[in-house]
Design an enzyme around this catalytic site. Sequence first.
Site, PDB file in Angstrom:
ATOM      1  N   SER A 104       0.595  -1.450  -0.159  1.00 13.13           N
ATOM      2  CA  SER A 104       0.156  -0.156   0.232  1.00 13.13           C
ATOM      3  C   SER A 104       0.615   1.456  -0.179  1.00 13.13           C
ATOM      4  O   SER A 104       1.384   1.320  -0.889  1.00 13.13           O
ATOM      5  CB  SER A 104      -1.324  -0.142   1.356  1.00 13.13           C
ATOM      6  OG  SER A 104      -1.689   1.241   1.268  1.00 13.13           O
ATOM      7  N   ASP A 241      -2.146   6.354  -3.333  1.00 16.90           N
ATOM      8  CA  ASP A 241      -1.201   5.889  -3.017  1.00 16.90           C
ATOM      9  C   ASP A 241      -0.531   4.675  -3.915  1.00 16.90           C
ATOM     10  O   ASP A 241      -1.556   4.394  -5.040  1.00 16.90           O
ATOM     11  CB  ASP A 241      -1.403   5.634  -1.348  1.00 16.90           C
ATOM     12  CG  ASP A 241      -2.924   3.839  -2.106  1.00 16.90           C
ATOM     13  OD1 ASP A 241      -3.436   4.343  -2.462  1.00 16.90           O
ATOM     14  OD2 ASP A 241      -2.611   3.797  -0.764  1.00 16.90           O
TER      15      ASP A 241
END
Length: 446
Positions: A104, A241
């Site tokens: 992530s 992200d």
Amino acid sequence: MTRKYFGTDGIRGQVGQGVITPQFFMQLGWAVGKVLAERHADGGGLVLIGKDTRISGYMFESALEAGLIAAGVDVGLLGPMPTPAIAYLTRTFQASAGIVISASHNPFRDNGIKLFNTQGVKLADDVEAAIEHQVDRPMVTAERLGKARRVPDAEGRYIEFCKGTLPWGFSLAGLTIVVDCANGATYNVAPKVFSELGAEVIAISTHPDGENINLNCGSTKLNNLQKQVLESHADIGIAFDGDGDRVQFVDERGEVVDGDQLLFIIAAHQQRHGGGCSGVVGTQMSNFGFELALEALKIPFERAKVGDRYVIEAMNNNGWKLGGESSGHIVCADVTTTGDGIIAALQVLRALNAEAQTLYELKQRMQKMPQVMVNVPVKRKLNLDENDMVQTAIAEAEQRMEGQGRVLLRPSGTEPVIRVMVEGQQHGMVSQLAHELAEVVGRATS
């Protein structure tokens, strides 16, 4: 439920440390395949594997592929794709499961996995428990080996899906949008979505080299995006992200618009133009000003523990279709099953189009309370509820705010830190109390 390997957001850690090794990933692939074979009449079916752009992803992709094939499962390789795209494609191809290799928003040295079931939602606790039990058993060769294949049209399918979540004829023509892809999984997809809808797109951080994912860019580092928006006189800046399930905006003045504000804009639009908003799930970290703004529109609000697993659980329990976190992880369950940065961004742009206002103007409808968060590195586990020194400091901080604020301390689910958050009406006092509490927590964990 205590998990040995799985956390609230899959399995994550630094490459080469703990279980984040090729050997473990191969064993994990075999375990996933064995569990699927036991639960599916077709013997495990097809499992899709996608990844972000970090350099270790290729190694772990191969390891997972080998383990799954050894368990007799067929594998579809998607290549670098956003996490929500894997959730969508798992549903589309009616796969038994989807696996995302990603850490992530973490730096490239970390990696991990997330798993989706055939409906494109995260695995149930009992399935994770069965996989963990199988991981620790000796790995044996299956009687029937699976096969692997590339999925060549994955990108186009997902782009069309994203565009299809908007009304027929919706256009972004006339808008200049700076898109920061964090050198991550959205680098090839996100700019195309917005440009194909008619926007003039200035794409930045779209040259991944395996090590620059999330490096001074993306939704966790917005300075470059703010600078580019101002220099190019753009209408909006959008940042994702590394794996594309979070989004943050920058308005035309270069000011950050976070997940709470974006959620409010979407909820307010649904309340006014979409037949009403049944309710919104936030988290313990959601700004109190967000809660007050929803209350003014008569939109129900509930706080869940931090983590999309808990947000989605609360949404399902209430029958609501909207929820998310201040980090920009937003779930629009009326159109998809998981947090999706591109989908959330499109819903915000839809609201801007309907209101015929700039992002700066629209965000003024919600007034955030000053909120300061300090991450305190920890060397050992600390039970915050049972530490007298910490609890005394919290009580003193709340007393000084005289009921006009709140304090929250919680361990991070992804990093070895304790997050100290203080929220109130006066920024000076809030900042002072947050740093004082952080010092107390630091002493307690040293």
